[in-house]
Structure formats: structure tokens, C-alpha cells
Design a protein around this motif. Sequence first.
Motif, PDB file in Angstrom:
ATOM      1  N   ALA A  27       0.820  -1.218   0.000  1.00  9.95           N
ATOM      2  CA  ALA A  27       0.000   0.000   0.000  1.00  9.95           C
ATOM      3  C   ALA A  27       0.850   1.263   0.000  1.00  9.95           C
ATOM      4  O   ALA A  27       0.624   2.185   0.771  1.00  9.95           O
ATOM      5  N   GLY A  28       1.860   1.263  -0.895  1.00 12.66           N
ATOM      6  CA  GLY A  28       2.699   2.453  -1.034  1.00 12.66           C
ATOM      7  C   GLY A  28       1.896   3.583  -1.662  1.00 12.66           C
ATOM      8  O   GLY A  28       0.974   3.364  -2.444  1.00 12.66           O
ATOM      9  N   ARG A  29       2.234   4.782  -1.265  1.00 13.93           N
ATOM     10  CA  ARG A  29       1.495   5.938  -1.759  1.00 13.93           C
ATOM     11  C   ARG A  29       2.539   6.981  -2.183  1.00 13.93           C
ATOM     12  O   ARG A  29       3.453   7.286  -1.405  1.00 13.93           O
ATOM     13  N   ALA A  30       2.429   7.499  -3.398  1.00 12.63           N
ATOM     14  CA  ALA A  30       3.379   8.504  -3.862  1.00 12.63           C
ATOM     15  C   ALA A  30       3.298   9.737  -2.980  1.00 12.63           C
ATOM     16  O   ALA A  30       2.220  10.109  -2.511  1.00 12.63           O
ATOM     17  N   LYS A  31       4.449  10.383  -2.753  1.00 11.37           N
ATOM     18  CA  LYS A  31       4.463  11.556  -1.864  1.00 11.37           C
ATOM     19  C   LYS A  31       3.764  12.749  -2.501  1.00 11.37           C
ATOM     20  O   LYS A  31       3.291  13.627  -1.795  1.00 11.37           O
ATOM     21  N   ASP A  32       3.725  12.799  -3.828  1.00 10.73           N
ATOM     22  CA  ASP A  32       3.038  13.885  -4.529  1.00 10.73           C
ATOM     23  C   ASP A  32       2.190  13.281  -5.637  1.00 10.73           C
ATOM     24  O   ASP A  32       2.565  12.254  -6.202  1.00 10.73           O
ATOM     25  N   GLN A  66       8.953   5.380 -12.210  1.00 12.42           N
ATOM     26  CA  GLN A  66       9.560   5.138 -10.894  1.00 12.42           C
ATOM     27  C   GLN A  66       9.700   6.431 -10.090  1.00 12.42           C
ATOM     28  O   GLN A  66       9.703   6.399  -8.862  1.00 12.42           O
ATOM     29  N   ALA A  67       9.818   7.568 -10.801  1.00 10.15           N
ATOM     30  CA  ALA A  67      10.031   8.834 -10.087  1.00 10.15           C
ATOM     31  C   ALA A  67       8.889   9.114  -9.115  1.00 10.15           C
ATOM     32  O   ALA A  67       9.108   9.625  -8.011  1.00 10.15           O
ATOM     33  N   TRP A  68       7.648   8.759  -9.525  1.00 10.18           N
ATOM     34  CA  TRP A  68       6.509   9.062  -8.651  1.00 10.18           C
ATOM     35  C   TRP A  68       6.507   8.216  -7.384  1.00 10.18           C
ATOM     36  O   TRP A  68       5.915   8.596  -6.391  1.00 10.18           O
ATOM     37  N   THR A  69       7.190   7.064  -7.444  1.00  7.24           N
ATOM     38  CA  THR A  69       7.107   6.129  -6.305  1.00  7.24           C
ATOM     39  C   THR A  69       8.325   6.215  -5.391  1.00  7.24           C
ATOM     40  O   THR A  69       8.420   5.480  -4.422  1.00  7.24           O
ATOM     41  N   MET A  70       9.273   7.103  -5.720  1.00  7.78           N
ATOM     42  CA  MET A  70      10.485   7.154  -4.901  1.00  7.78           C
ATOM     43  C   MET A  70      10.215   7.810  -3.549  1.00  7.78           C
ATOM     44  O   MET A  70       9.381   8.712  -3.456  1.00  7.78           O
ATOM     45  N   GLY A  71      10.965   7.354  -2.542  1.00  6.48           N
ATOM     46  CA  GLY A  71      10.738   7.849  -1.193  1.00  6.48           C
ATOM     47  C   GLY A  71      11.419   9.175  -0.900  1.00  6.48           C
ATOM     48  O   GLY A  71      11.116   9.832   0.088  1.00  6.48           O
ATOM     49  N   GLY A  72      12.366   9.589  -1.747  1.00  6.83           N
ATOM     50  CA  GLY A  72      13.110  10.815  -1.475  1.00  6.83           C
ATOM     51  C   GLY A  72      14.056  10.634  -0.300  1.00  6.83           C
ATOM     52  O   GLY A  72      14.259   9.520   0.188  1.00  6.83           O
ATOM     53  N   LEU A  73      14.610  11.748   0.169  1.00 13.57           N
ATOM     54  CA  LEU A  73      15.618  11.666   1.236  1.00 13.57           C
ATOM     55  C   LEU A  73      15.054  11.104   2.529  1.00 13.57           C
ATOM     56  O   LEU A  73      15.751  10.487   3.318  1.00 13.57           O
ATOM     57  N   SER A  74      13.756  11.324   2.776  1.00 11.36           N
ATOM     58  CA  SER A  74      13.188  10.842   4.034  1.00 11.36           C
ATOM     59  C   SER A  74      12.785   9.373   3.949  1.00 11.36           C
ATOM     60  O   SER A  74      12.366   8.777   4.935  1.00 11.36           O
ATOM     61  N   PRO A 113      -1.169  14.956 -14.952  1.00 11.44           N
ATOM     62  CA  PRO A 113      -1.135  15.797 -13.757  1.00 11.44           C
ATOM     63  C   PRO A 113      -2.426  15.640 -12.955  1.00 11.44           C
ATOM     64  O   PRO A 113      -3.526  15.617 -13.529  1.00 11.44           O
ATOM     65  N   GLY A 114      -2.252  15.487 -11.655  1.00 11.25           N
ATOM     66  CA  GLY A 114      -3.401  15.316 -10.770  1.00 11.25           C
ATOM     67  C   GLY A 114      -3.642  13.871 -10.366  1.00 11.25           C
ATOM     68  O   GLY A 114      -4.295  13.614  -9.355  1.00 11.25           O
ATOM     69  N   ASP A 115      -3.113  12.907 -11.150  1.00 10.33           N
ATOM     70  CA  ASP A 115      -3.320  11.498 -10.806  1.00 10.33           C
ATOM     71  C   ASP A 115      -2.664  11.184  -9.454  1.00 10.33           C
ATOM     72  O   ASP A 115      -1.521  11.585  -9.202  1.00 10.33           O
ATOM     73  N   ALA A 116      -3.396  10.445  -8.602  1.00 13.97           N
ATOM     74  CA  ALA A 116      -2.816   9.979  -7.340  1.00 13.97           C
ATOM     75  C   ALA A 116      -2.202   8.605  -7.600  1.00 13.97           C
ATOM     76  O   ALA A 116      -2.850   7.722  -8.162  1.00 13.97           O
ATOM     77  N   ARG A 143       8.945  -6.718  -8.308  1.00 15.09           N
ATOM     78  CA  ARG A 143       8.047  -6.133  -9.296  1.00 15.09           C
ATOM     79  C   ARG A 143       7.111  -5.177  -8.585  1.00 15.09           C
ATOM     80  O   ARG A 143       6.468  -5.543  -7.591  1.00 15.09           O
ATOM     81  N   MET A 144       7.086  -3.942  -9.063  1.00 17.02           N
ATOM     82  CA  MET A 144       6.194  -2.950  -8.474  1.00 17.02           C
ATOM     83  C   MET A 144       5.022  -2.736  -9.425  1.00 17.02           C
ATOM     84  O   MET A 144       5.228  -2.526 -10.623  1.00 17.02           O
ATOM     85  N   ASP A 145       3.827  -2.846  -8.906  1.00 15.75           N
ATOM     86  CA  ASP A 145       2.625  -2.554  -9.693  1.00 15.75           C
ATOM     87  C   ASP A 145       2.149  -1.166  -9.316  1.00 15.75           C
ATOM     88  O   ASP A 145       1.843  -0.906  -8.154  1.00 15.75           O
ATOM     89  N   VAL A 146       2.126  -0.289 -10.313  1.00 15.86           N
ATOM     90  CA  VAL A 146       1.797   1.116 -10.063  1.00 15.86           C
ATOM     91  C   VAL A 146       0.381   1.388 -10.553  1.00 15.86           C
ATOM     92  O   VAL A 146      -0.004   0.967 -11.654  1.00 15.86           O
ATOM     93  N   ARG A 147      -0.394   2.083  -9.725  1.00 10.87           N
ATOM     94  CA  ARG A 147      -1.771   2.441 -10.109  1.00 10.87           C
ATOM     95  C   ARG A 147      -1.919   3.965 -10.087  1.00 10.87           C
ATOM     96  O   ARG A 147      -1.283   4.648  -9.293  1.00 10.87           O
ATOM     97  N   ALA A 148      -2.800   4.446 -10.978  1.00 12.04           N
ATOM     98  CA  ALA A 148      -3.136   5.866 -10.986  1.00 12.04           C
ATOM     99  C   ALA A 148      -4.630   5.967 -10.715  1.00 12.04           C
ATOM    100  O   ALA A 148      -5.428   5.361 -11.442  1.00 12.04           O
ATOM    101  N   ASN A 149      -4.976   6.679  -9.680  1.00  8.21           N
ATOM    102  CA  ASN A 149      -6.392   6.770  -9.245  1.00  8.21           C
ATOM    103  C   ASN A 149      -7.022   5.371  -9.166  1.00  8.21           C
ATOM    104  O   ASN A 149      -8.165   5.162  -9.562  1.00  8.21           O
ATOM    105  N   GLY A 150      -6.226   4.407  -8.702  1.00  8.86           N
ATOM    106  CA  GLY A 150      -6.750   3.056  -8.519  1.00  8.86           C
ATOM    107  C   GLY A 150      -6.691   2.166  -9.748  1.00  8.86           C
ATOM    108  O   GLY A 150      -6.901   0.959  -9.632  1.00  8.86           O
ATOM    109  N   GLU A 151      -6.383   2.716 -10.921  1.00  2.93           N
ATOM    110  CA  GLU A 151      -6.319   1.884 -12.136  1.00  2.93           C
ATOM    111  C   GLU A 151      -4.871   1.466 -12.399  1.00  2.93           C
ATOM    112  O   GLU A 151      -3.966   2.282 -12.237  1.00  2.93           O
TER     113      GLU A 151
END
Length: 313
Positions: A27-32, A66-74, A113-116, A143-151
Amino acid sequence: MTATADEEAARFHELLKAFEGRPAAIAGRAKDPVNEPMIRHWCEAMGDTSPAYTGPDAIAPPTMLQAWTMGGLSGHSDRSCAYDQLLALLDGAGCTSVVATDCEQEYLRPLRPGDAVTFDAVIESVSARKTTKLGTGHFVTTRMDVRANGEPAGTHRFRILKYRPAATTAQPARPLPPKQPARRPRPVINRDNHGFWEGVRAHRLLIQRCSSCATLRFPWLPGCNACASPEWGTVEASGAGTVFSYVVMHHPPFPAFDPPYAVALVELAEGVRMIGNITGVPYDKVRIGMPVRLEFLRVDEDLELPVFRGSEG
Ligand SMILES: [Zn+2]
């Protein structure tokens, strides 16, 4: 005895394979959310000017997945304990080094833009023991499965090699050479600047002058910054200059240098600036605007350097 070692390797691989299918992140969530500033920075960094990534109908470059799913420095708080356990098991078997080997992406739907962005990651496979040039270990693929607005939006496979570094071949012990005083680093002389160093050998400080627009330049370059002409000649500096700026080196100490010492940016009477040591005055008496005079310092049997002698008061 070999059979026993092979059996042991097979047993260990079974232990590792038990992690296949277990989550690496839950249940990873992109920071932005997907956003225009990150898209713009990415495109600038990549030099990608595709019109698809700007304007009201912009999509994100697919390779940003992958950029959207990165954790950044924290970092991330959603990494699973299964992944940490797997790495700890490999560490315990001596596979303490890690190298990322490759990644593979599939794109299912464009991100806008705007997709969670949300994601889950699973430990997809752990290879049998492999020996590479780096050493012996196991490839771990997540393997990472990435979703945008649940899709479903895409997948990102990432492979690392966790390995025990190959033993470096031992060198026979050699007696240490007698201790010699450290030498100053040698200048890097190439076809663009060898004329300068030939000048130094002849105790002449040569400045390049553009043959087309007469602009002087230093340090030496193949072409003119003012008009781009590759044609040039030289003029000999008179040797007069002033301290334009300076620093006093205390740390780190380099072999062959004796801190503290002053390093100045000297403005030559001809108008160009060069960096050099200041001699003749204590390091703490060097001042901006101080007049200096070029001289040549013999550093050792095959190196002479231009330096600048200051005068107090
Ligand atoms: Zn020019």
C-alpha cells in the motif's frame, strides 16, 4: 566434498525462494500526485522537448514511472519486513555487497497531472547462486505494480545482485620503498594548453589572444568565448598584477603543501585572471588589491610554476 557444498547452496536457495511472492512494499502511496513541476524538471534534465509533456493535455513521460514512487531523502515507511529479512539472510551468508543490475518497465495507461499514484511491490524471484566478475551471490527481482487513481498504470521490475565480493588476488609482500618527500601534483598538459607550459619552461607567462576579435583569454581554450574563432596567437604577460581575491588553505592538508598558505586569484595587468600561490608575504598579510609580481618557482627537478610575489604596505 563438492557435493556437500552444492547441497548446501541448494538448501540455501530453497530458503531464499520461500520469499518469492511475498510483499516488498505494501500500500505504497506517492508523496506527490503527478504534477507539472516534476514533469518539467525531468524533461529539462533529460533534454526531452516532446510536446506531449506540456500544455493542457500533457501526460507525464512514461519513463518517469519510478520517479513518482520514490521515497526521497526521508525514505519510505511502507517497505515490508519480508524484504528486509531476505536481505538480512543474504548478509548473514556473506553476500554483504549489493549492486543494481537492471530495470524493466511496462506502461498500461498514461499518467496525467493530478493522478494519485499508489503501488505495491512483490519479491518476484530470487535466482540460484550465480558467480559474476563482481563475486558470487543471488539476483533478487522485485516487481512494483503502479496504479493511478486506482487503475493499473504500469509495472516496474528492478533487479539487484546481492553478492560476496570476489577475493582480490593477494600481492606478494614487497619491501616499502625508502620514504621520499611528497611531490607537488603534476599539471595535466594536453594539446589545448601545452603552449602555456612551454612558455612557463621559458619563463614566459603566455596569454591567448583571439586572432579574429583580439579578446584575451585565460586559462587556455581551443576557441574564443567572445566570437567562437578557433584562430589564436599569444601575448606575453608583463608580470604585473593585483590580488583580485584569495583564500587561505588550512585544511585538508595535501602532501607536498605546507598549510596555512594563501592561494590568490590574480588579475594581470592585461586584464585576465589566474590562480596562483602568493610568495614573499605571510599568508595572513595577503590582501585584496595587493600589487604582485610574477616569478617562477622551481618546485622540484622537473617542475617550475608561475607564482606571485607580494609586497607588504
Ligand atoms: Zn574572438
